[in-house]
Design a protein around this motif. Sequence first.
Motif, PDB file in Angstrom:
ATOM      1  N   ILE A   1     -14.516 -70.247  89.855  1.00 41.56           N
ATOM      2  CA  ILE A   1     -14.391 -71.659  90.015  1.00 41.56           C
ATOM      3  C   ILE A   1     -14.091 -72.337  88.571  1.00 41.56           C
ATOM      4  N   ASP A   2     -14.725 -71.798  87.465  1.00 40.11           N
ATOM      5  CA  ASP A   2     -14.497 -72.228  86.364  1.00 40.11           C
ATOM      6  C   ASP A   2     -13.037 -72.434  85.946  1.00 40.11           C
ATOM      7  N   SER A   3     -12.420 -71.356  86.283  1.00 40.42           N
ATOM      8  CA  SER A   3     -10.770 -71.235  85.824  1.00 40.42           C
ATOM      9  C   SER A   3     -10.282 -72.143  86.739  1.00 40.42           C
ATOM     10  N   ILE A   4     -10.514 -72.479  88.016  1.00 38.70           N
ATOM     11  CA  ILE A   4      -9.928 -73.349  88.713  1.00 38.70           C
ATOM     12  C   ILE A   4      -9.811 -74.877  88.264  1.00 38.70           C
ATOM     13  N   ILE A   5     -11.142 -75.032  88.013  1.00 29.47           N
ATOM     14  CA  ILE A   5     -11.533 -76.438  87.240  1.00 29.47           C
ATOM     15  C   ILE A   5     -10.587 -76.571  85.998  1.00 29.47           C
ATOM     16  N   SER A   6     -10.546 -75.428  85.106  1.00 28.59           N
ATOM     17  CA  SER A   6      -9.724 -75.504  83.899  1.00 28.59           C
ATOM     18  C   SER A   6      -8.260 -75.895  84.159  1.00 28.59           C
ATOM     19  N   ILE A   7      -7.839 -75.088  85.075  1.00 26.34           N
ATOM     20  CA  ILE A   7      -6.231 -75.257  85.380  1.00 26.34           C
ATOM     21  C   ILE A   7      -6.029 -76.483  85.803  1.00 26.34           C
ATOM     22  N   TRP A   8      -7.012 -77.143  86.561  1.00 27.65           N
ATOM     23  CA  TRP A   8      -6.798 -78.614  87.262  1.00 27.65           C
ATOM     24  C   TRP A   8      -6.830 -79.576  86.041  1.00 27.65           C
ATOM     25  N   ILE A   9      -7.709 -79.456  85.207  1.00 27.01           N
ATOM     26  CA  ILE A   9      -7.633 -80.133  83.986  1.00 27.01           C
ATOM     27  C   ILE A   9      -6.473 -80.132  83.065  1.00 27.01           C
ATOM     28  N   ILE A  10      -5.967 -78.849  82.968  1.00 26.74           N
ATOM     29  CA  ILE A  10      -4.719 -78.900  82.121  1.00 26.74           C
ATOM     30  C   ILE A  10      -3.396 -79.393  83.079  1.00 26.74           C
ATOM     31  N   HIS A  11      -3.543 -79.406  84.359  1.00 29.49           N
ATOM     32  CA  HIS A  11      -2.402 -79.814  85.175  1.00 29.49           C
ATOM     33  C   HIS A  11      -2.501 -81.443  84.955  1.00 29.49           C
ATOM     34  N   LEU A  12      -3.876 -81.781  84.877  1.00 26.42           N
ATOM     35  CA  LEU A  12      -3.748 -83.523  85.087  1.00 26.42           C
ATOM     36  C   LEU A  12      -3.388 -83.953  83.601  1.00 26.42           C
ATOM     37  N   THR A  13      -3.720 -83.234  82.844  1.00 28.89           N
ATOM     38  CA  THR A  13      -3.246 -83.569  81.232  1.00 28.89           C
ATOM     39  C   THR A  13      -1.764 -83.404  81.103  1.00 28.89           C
ATOM     40  N   ILE A  14      -1.117 -82.465  81.556  1.00 28.89           N
ATOM     41  CA  ILE A  14       0.341 -82.253  81.450  1.00 28.89           C
ATOM     42  C   ILE A  14       1.226 -83.258  82.398  1.00 28.89           C
ATOM     43  N   ASN A  15       0.651 -83.729  83.401  1.00 22.24           N
ATOM     44  CA  ASN A  15       1.065 -84.510  84.404  1.00 22.24           C
ATOM     45  C   ASN A  15       0.775 -85.978  84.594  1.00 22.24           C
ATOM     46  N   ASN A  16       0.237 -86.140  83.218  1.00 25.40           N
ATOM     47  CA  ASN A  16      -0.665 -87.455  83.114  1.00 25.40           C
ATOM     48  C   ASN A  16       0.117 -88.450  83.069  1.00 25.40           C
ATOM     49  N   LYS A  17       0.126 -89.687  83.917  1.00 28.91           N
ATOM     50  CA  LYS A  17       0.454 -90.809  84.304  1.00 28.91           C
ATOM     51  C   LYS A  17      -0.459 -91.979  84.435  1.00 28.91           C
ATOM     52  N   SER A  18      -1.842 -91.459  84.228  1.00 24.71           N
ATOM     53  CA  SER A  18      -2.968 -92.420  84.551  1.00 24.71           C
ATOM     54  C   SER A  18      -3.315 -93.064  83.190  1.00 24.71           C
ATOM     55  N   VAL A  19      -3.536 -94.346  83.519  1.00 28.41           N
ATOM     56  CA  VAL A  19      -4.004 -95.271  82.289  1.00 28.41           C
ATOM     57  C   VAL A  19      -5.356 -94.998  81.976  1.00 28.41           C
ATOM     58  N   TRP A  20      -6.100 -94.934  83.016  1.00 23.92           N
ATOM     59  CA  TRP A  20      -7.634 -94.754  82.897  1.00 23.92           C
ATOM     60  C   TRP A  20      -7.864 -93.271  82.415  1.00 23.92           C
ATOM     61  N   LEU A  21      -7.071 -92.285  82.664  1.00 22.15           N
ATOM     62  CA  LEU A  21      -7.563 -90.856  82.205  1.00 22.15           C
ATOM     63  C   LEU A  21      -7.160 -90.845  80.492  1.00 22.15           C
ATOM     64  N   ASN A  22      -5.943 -91.576  80.132  1.00 27.10           N
ATOM     65  CA  ASN A  22      -5.586 -91.704  78.756  1.00 27.10           C
ATOM     66  C   ASN A  22      -6.974 -92.439  78.162  1.00 27.10           C
ATOM     67  N   ALA A  23      -7.361 -93.525  78.703  1.00 26.76           N
ATOM     68  CA  ALA A  23      -8.138 -94.462  77.944  1.00 26.76           C
ATOM     69  C   ALA A  23      -9.420 -93.706  77.841  1.00 26.76           C
ATOM     70  N   ASN A  24      -9.894 -93.276  78.839  1.00 28.47           N
ATOM     71  CA  ASN A  24     -11.413 -92.695  79.179  1.00 28.47           C
ATOM     72  C   ASN A  24     -11.706 -91.115  78.715  1.00 28.47           C
ATOM     73  N   LEU A  25     -10.784 -90.384  78.755  1.00 25.98           N
ATOM     74  CA  LEU A  25     -10.731 -88.953  78.538  1.00 25.98           C
ATOM     75  C   LEU A  25      -9.809 -88.652  77.449  1.00 25.98           C
ATOM     76  N   LEU A  26      -8.639 -88.571  77.397  1.00 25.44           N
ATOM     77  CA  LEU A  26      -7.800 -88.189  76.195  1.00 25.44           C
ATOM     78  C   LEU A  26      -7.882 -88.871  75.055  1.00 25.44           C
ATOM     79  N   GLU A  27      -8.237 -90.044  74.839  1.00 25.53           N
ATOM     80  CA  GLU A  27      -8.139 -90.715  73.915  1.00 25.53           C
ATOM     81  C   GLU A  27      -9.849 -91.385  73.558  1.00 25.53           C
ATOM     82  N   ASN A  28     -10.833 -90.711  74.284  1.00 25.66           N
ATOM     83  CA  ASN A  28     -12.016 -90.960  73.927  1.00 25.66           C
ATOM     84  C   ASN A  28     -12.496 -90.283  72.601  1.00 25.66           C
ATOM     85  N   LYS A  29     -13.267 -91.283  71.574  1.00 26.76           N
ATOM     86  CA  LYS A  29     -13.376 -90.761  70.158  1.00 26.76           C
ATOM     87  C   LYS A  29     -14.697 -89.696  70.353  1.00 26.76           C
ATOM     88  N   PHE A  30     -15.416 -89.890  71.032  1.00 25.93           N
ATOM     89  CA  PHE A  30     -16.594 -88.957  71.160  1.00 25.93           C
ATOM     90  C   PHE A  30     -16.017 -87.578  71.505  1.00 25.93           C
TER      91      PHE A  30
END
Length: 109
Positions: A1-30
């Motif tokens: 299940i860990d690998s499925i979650i990892s692949i899902w996160i990678i897929h979301l990152t590559i096909n990212n069109k979400s402003v929320w995902l950018n602001a809260n996850l990819l550009e999060n300073k922490f």
Amino acid sequence: IDSIISIWIIHLTINNKSVWLNANLLENKFLNTIGKISYGLYLLHYPYWFFYNRFKNLAIKEIPRSGYLLNNHYINNLLMIITLFIISYLSFEFFEKKITTLKRKFTYN
């Protein structure tokens, strides 16, 4: 299940069109800081664990009252994690950044 979650996160990152995902996850300073110090965490976690336990046992012998706090599983683990993150951050700031700037001065064939 860990690998499925990892692949899902990678897929979301590559096909990212979400402003929320950018602001809260990819550009999060922490999270970006954790990503920067992750190599130090990887390198230092085992030797740190070894020396931490040695010094913890010495502290319990020398200061008997500290045994209550240091033998508490939750407090002990929290203290270990916090200090490991601090040491890894200092390692990143004082060693890894300087080595990275030195690396740029050399060319590779």
